[in-house]
Design a protein around this motif. Sequence first.
Motif, PDB file in Angstrom:
ATOM      1  N   SER A  14       0.838  -1.189   0.000  1.00 27.51           N
ATOM      2  CA  SER A  14       0.000   0.000   0.000  1.00 27.51           C
ATOM      3  C   SER A  14       0.883   1.254   0.000  1.00 27.51           C
ATOM      4  O   SER A  14       1.684   1.444   0.911  1.00 27.51           O
ATOM      5  CB  SER A  14      -0.857  -0.053   1.263  1.00 27.51           C
ATOM      6  OG  SER A  14      -1.618   1.078   1.372  1.00 27.51           O
ATOM      7  N   ASP A  42      -7.801  -4.050  -4.038  1.00 25.22           N
ATOM      8  CA  ASP A  42      -8.503  -3.765  -2.778  1.00 25.22           C
ATOM      9  C   ASP A  42      -9.936  -4.302  -2.782  1.00 25.22           C
ATOM     10  O   ASP A  42     -10.562  -4.429  -1.738  1.00 25.22           O
ATOM     11  CB  ASP A  42      -8.532  -2.251  -2.511  1.00 25.22           C
ATOM     12  CG  ASP A  42      -7.133  -1.714  -2.207  1.00 25.22           C
ATOM     13  OD1 ASP A  42      -6.203  -2.528  -2.086  1.00 25.22           O
ATOM     14  OD2 ASP A  42      -6.980  -0.485  -2.089  1.00 25.22           O
ATOM     15  N   HIS A  45     -10.656  -7.271  -0.514  1.00 27.53           N
ATOM     16  CA  HIS A  45     -10.657  -7.233   0.954  1.00 27.53           C
ATOM     17  C   HIS A  45     -11.865  -8.036   1.444  1.00 27.53           C
ATOM     18  O   HIS A  45     -12.898  -8.105   0.771  1.00 27.53           O
ATOM     19  CB  HIS A  45     -10.802  -5.790   1.460  1.00 27.53           C
ATOM     20  CG  HIS A  45      -9.577  -4.944   1.235  1.00 27.53           C
ATOM     21  ND1 HIS A  45      -8.310  -5.462   1.102  1.00 27.53           N
ATOM     22  CD2 HIS A  45      -9.439  -3.596   1.144  1.00 27.53           C
ATOM     23  CE1 HIS A  45      -7.458  -4.478   0.925  1.00 27.53           C
ATOM     24  NE2 HIS A  45      -8.106  -3.340   0.941  1.00 27.53           N
ATOM     25  N   ARG A  49     -15.132  -1.213   5.676  1.00 29.55           N
ATOM     26  CA  ARG A  49     -14.318  -0.494   6.675  1.00 29.55           C
ATOM     27  C   ARG A  49     -14.837  -0.657   8.109  1.00 29.55           C
ATOM     28  O   ARG A  49     -14.076  -0.912   9.037  1.00 29.55           O
ATOM     29  CB  ARG A  49     -14.257   0.989   6.293  1.00 29.55           C
ATOM     30  CG  ARG A  49     -13.267   1.779   7.127  1.00 29.55           C
ATOM     31  CD  ARG A  49     -13.141   3.188   6.635  1.00 29.55           C
ATOM     32  NE  ARG A  49     -12.476   3.248   5.327  1.00 29.55           N
ATOM     33  CZ  ARG A  49     -12.578   4.267   4.480  1.00 29.55           C
ATOM     34  NH1 ARG A  49     -13.324   5.302   4.806  1.00 29.55           N
ATOM     35  NH2 ARG A  49     -11.943   4.255   3.333  1.00 29.55           N
ATOM     36  N   HIS A  68      -4.907  -5.912   6.161  1.00 22.11           N
ATOM     37  CA  HIS A  68      -5.258  -5.966   4.737  1.00 22.11           C
ATOM     38  C   HIS A  68      -4.163  -6.629   3.908  1.00 22.11           C
ATOM     39  O   HIS A  68      -4.299  -6.775   2.699  1.00 22.11           O
ATOM     40  CB  HIS A  68      -5.512  -4.558   4.194  1.00 22.11           C
ATOM     41  CG  HIS A  68      -6.849  -4.010   4.577  1.00 22.11           C
ATOM     42  ND1 HIS A  68      -7.001  -2.833   5.257  1.00 22.11           N
ATOM     43  CD2 HIS A  68      -8.096  -4.503   4.377  1.00 22.11           C
ATOM     44  CE1 HIS A  68      -8.293  -2.616   5.453  1.00 22.11           C
ATOM     45  NE2 HIS A  68      -8.971  -3.602   4.935  1.00 22.11           N
ATOM     46  N   TYR A  97     -13.630  -1.266  -4.177  1.00 23.16           N
ATOM     47  CA  TYR A  97     -13.660  -0.808  -2.792  1.00 23.16           C
ATOM     48  C   TYR A  97     -13.597   0.718  -2.849  1.00 23.16           C
ATOM     49  O   TYR A  97     -12.684   1.280  -3.462  1.00 23.16           O
ATOM     50  CB  TYR A  97     -12.456  -1.358  -2.012  1.00 23.16           C
ATOM     51  CG  TYR A  97     -12.448  -0.934  -0.560  1.00 23.16           C
ATOM     52  CD1 TYR A  97     -13.282  -1.570   0.358  1.00 23.16           C
ATOM     53  CD2 TYR A  97     -11.634   0.102  -0.112  1.00 23.16           C
ATOM     54  CE1 TYR A  97     -13.293  -1.178   1.695  1.00 23.16           C
ATOM     55  CE2 TYR A  97     -11.648   0.492   1.218  1.00 23.16           C
ATOM     56  CZ  TYR A  97     -12.474  -0.144   2.117  1.00 23.16           C
ATOM     57  OH  TYR A  97     -12.488   0.250   3.434  1.00 23.16           O
ATOM     58  N   HIS A  99     -12.746   4.104  -1.517  1.00 26.20           N
ATOM     59  CA  HIS A  99     -11.842   4.595  -0.480  1.00 26.20           C
ATOM     60  C   HIS A  99     -12.242   5.937   0.104  1.00 26.20           C
ATOM     61  O   HIS A  99     -12.047   6.181   1.290  1.00 26.20           O
ATOM     62  CB  HIS A  99     -10.413   4.735  -1.047  1.00 26.20           C
ATOM     63  CG  HIS A  99      -9.680   3.434  -1.123  1.00 26.20           C
ATOM     64  ND1 HIS A  99      -9.525   2.753  -2.297  1.00 26.20           N
ATOM     65  CD2 HIS A  99      -9.096   2.685  -0.168  1.00 26.20           C
ATOM     66  CE1 HIS A  99      -8.852   1.637  -2.061  1.00 26.20           C
ATOM     67  NE2 HIS A  99      -8.585   1.570  -0.776  1.00 26.20           N
ATOM     68  N   LEU A 132      -2.347  -5.548  -4.043  1.00 23.42           N
ATOM     69  CA  LEU A 132      -1.436  -6.097  -3.035  1.00 23.42           C
ATOM     70  C   LEU A 132      -0.997  -7.539  -3.308  1.00 23.42           C
ATOM     71  O   LEU A 132       0.073  -7.953  -2.860  1.00 23.42           O
ATOM     72  CB  LEU A 132      -2.139  -6.094  -1.673  1.00 23.42           C
ATOM     73  CG  LEU A 132      -2.536  -4.743  -1.088  1.00 23.42           C
ATOM     74  CD1 LEU A 132      -3.518  -4.926   0.071  1.00 23.42           C
ATOM     75  CD2 LEU A 132      -1.283  -4.019  -0.592  1.00 23.42           C
ATOM     76  N   ARG A 167      -0.095   9.886   1.046  1.00 24.55           N
ATOM     77  CA  ARG A 167      -1.370   9.548   0.412  1.00 24.55           C
ATOM     78  C   ARG A 167      -2.481   9.418   1.459  1.00 24.55           C
ATOM     79  O   ARG A 167      -3.560   9.995   1.328  1.00 24.55           O
ATOM     80  CB  ARG A 167      -1.208   8.248  -0.386  1.00 24.55           C
ATOM     81  CG  ARG A 167      -2.200   8.014  -1.499  1.00 24.55           C
ATOM     82  CD  ARG A 167      -3.410   7.210  -1.086  1.00 24.55           C
ATOM     83  NE  ARG A 167      -3.098   6.157  -0.147  1.00 24.55           N
ATOM     84  CZ  ARG A 167      -2.695   4.941  -0.493  1.00 24.55           C
ATOM     85  NH1 ARG A 167      -2.571   4.620  -1.754  1.00 24.55           N
ATOM     86  NH2 ARG A 167      -2.446   4.025   0.439  1.00 24.55           N
ATOM     87  N   ARG A 172      -6.718  10.588   1.931  1.00 24.79           N
ATOM     88  CA  ARG A 172      -7.709   9.663   2.503  1.00 24.79           C
ATOM     89  C   ARG A 172      -8.159  10.062   3.906  1.00 24.79           C
ATOM     90  O   ARG A 172      -8.883   9.321   4.572  1.00 24.79           O
ATOM     91  CB  ARG A 172      -7.169   8.229   2.488  1.00 24.79           C
ATOM     92  CG  ARG A 172      -7.031   7.690   1.074  1.00 24.79           C
ATOM     93  CD  ARG A 172      -6.717   6.207   1.042  1.00 24.79           C
ATOM     94  NE  ARG A 172      -6.601   5.719  -0.326  1.00 24.79           N
ATOM     95  CZ  ARG A 172      -6.129   4.526  -0.641  1.00 24.79           C
ATOM     96  NH1 ARG A 172      -5.729   3.697   0.299  1.00 24.79           N
ATOM     97  NH2 ARG A 172      -6.044   4.156  -1.907  1.00 24.79           N
ATOM     98  N   TYR A 174      -6.673  10.367   6.891  1.00 21.80           N
ATOM     99  CA  TYR A 174      -6.200   9.727   8.127  1.00 21.80           C
ATOM    100  C   TYR A 174      -5.219  10.621   8.874  1.00 21.80           C
ATOM    101  O   TYR A 174      -4.528  11.452   8.275  1.00 21.80           O
ATOM    102  CB  TYR A 174      -5.524   8.390   7.809  1.00 21.80           C
ATOM    103  CG  TYR A 174      -6.516   7.329   7.392  1.00 21.80           C
ATOM    104  CD1 TYR A 174      -7.288   6.671   8.342  1.00 21.80           C
ATOM    105  CD2 TYR A 174      -6.694   6.997   6.048  1.00 21.80           C
ATOM    106  CE1 TYR A 174      -8.213   5.702   7.958  1.00 21.80           C
ATOM    107  CE2 TYR A 174      -7.614   6.039   5.657  1.00 21.80           C
ATOM    108  CZ  TYR A 174      -8.375   5.395   6.619  1.00 21.80           C
ATOM    109  OH  TYR A 174      -9.284   4.453   6.240  1.00 21.80           O
ATOM    110  N   ARG A 186       0.453  -4.135  10.328  1.00 20.94           N
ATOM    111  CA  ARG A 186       0.538  -4.973   9.128  1.00 20.94           C
ATOM    112  C   ARG A 186       1.888  -5.656   8.953  1.00 20.94           C
ATOM    113  O   ARG A 186       2.067  -6.384   7.986  1.00 20.94           O
ATOM    114  CB  ARG A 186       0.329  -4.089   7.893  1.00 20.94           C
ATOM    115  CG  ARG A 186      -1.043  -3.525   7.788  1.00 20.94           C
ATOM    116  CD  ARG A 186      -1.068  -2.448   6.738  1.00 20.94           C
ATOM    117  NE  ARG A 186      -2.425  -2.057   6.443  1.00 20.94           N
ATOM    118  CZ  ARG A 186      -2.796  -1.423   5.343  1.00 20.94           C
ATOM    119  NH1 ARG A 186      -1.904  -1.076   4.446  1.00 20.94           N
ATOM    120  NH2 ARG A 186      -4.040  -1.107   5.142  1.00 20.94           N
TER     121      ARG A 186
END
Length: 296
Positions: A14, A42, A45, A49, A68, A97, A99, A132, A167, A172, A174, A186
């Motif tokens: 990722s 993705d 998954h 979420r 993930h 998915y 995002h 991934l 990113r 996104r 976060y 992870r």
Amino acid sequence: MSRKHPIIAVTGSSGAGTSTVKNALEHIFHLVGARAAFIEGDSFHRYERKAMAEELQKAKEEGRTLSHFGPEGNLFDKQLELFTCYGESGTGVRRKYIHNEEEAARHEGPPGTFTDWEPIPPDTDLLFYEGLHGGVVHGDIDMAARVDLLIGVCPTMNLEWVQKIHRDTRERGYKEDDVKDAIWRRMYDYMHYILPQFSRTHINFQRIPLTDTSNPFAVSSIPTPDQSLVMIHLQKPKPTVDYKLSLKGLIDDSSISGLNTLVIPGGKMMYAMELILTERILGLMKQRGHLDPDAE
Ligand SMILES: Nc1ncnc2c1ncn2[C@@H]1O[C@H](COP(=O)(O)OP(=O)(O)OP(=O)(O)O)[C@@H](O)[C@H]1O
Ligand SMILES: O=C(CO)[C@H](O)[C@H](O)COP(=O)(O)O
């Protein structure tokens, strides 16, 4: 592997830059007249979420690994089913998915959810997976065995983190601490399911920063192409000396740094990809007997 319905996969962690590399591949597909079914990793998954957050809490209480990156967080069987089905008949199902808000507006669903499964477009020349697990192997599941051209995108780890931090915080929504936790959580799956893929790829592209990324959380901007080098490892088939020399001759300021490795200036990465991958994709198109006569 399928002569009639080939699969090309770009695999990486990722933030590695697989979506960026997808753009180069799209351009090549356009050049050679190949119609591709695009698949986003993705979308495999296992949880949306909200459900993932609940499962993560449970896993934490029970001392289990869940991320993930690993099998517990993904539907490897469903991905293999698609790869197998496509290889055999050129058919299969896909979803997305969602995002963020931008994707939500495009797909008419809230962020953190999946769209419905739908058939991939009919009459495509190849399946293109970006995500991934393009070359993951786990138990009976051998994704790599189904892929005709497997491309690894693997910046040096610090740079991968820099790209992910940027990113996730800028696009996104976060917080930095969330990203720190995600990277940490992870790590086991990263080592067991992400890294081994890079030994199964046909080619790896590894971006190497030339600026100080020693503390990824303190880096204010992603090193630009001019501030990086790219190592290209040609793993399968092993390149001949003539081929390596011809690539070196075609890419200014490149050097051969190992038996099957070439180092190029970061700004030449897209050009090098076109140079190397166009030929391989043309080869796959020829095998299936579908080639735009103007493409060569
Ligand atoms: N070659 C590159 N040069 C400069 N920036 C890059 C490069 N590749 C990726 N980036 C930057 O790194 C970030 C992550 O890239 P990208 O979204 O392509 O990653 P990804 O591997 O697709 O991640 P995910 O699979 O989690 O969506 C983006 O901000 C992107 O602009
Ligand atoms: O990029 C990712 C994996 O490649 C994301 O972490 C994953 O898709 C989950 O997204 P989110 O945590 O935002 O729901």
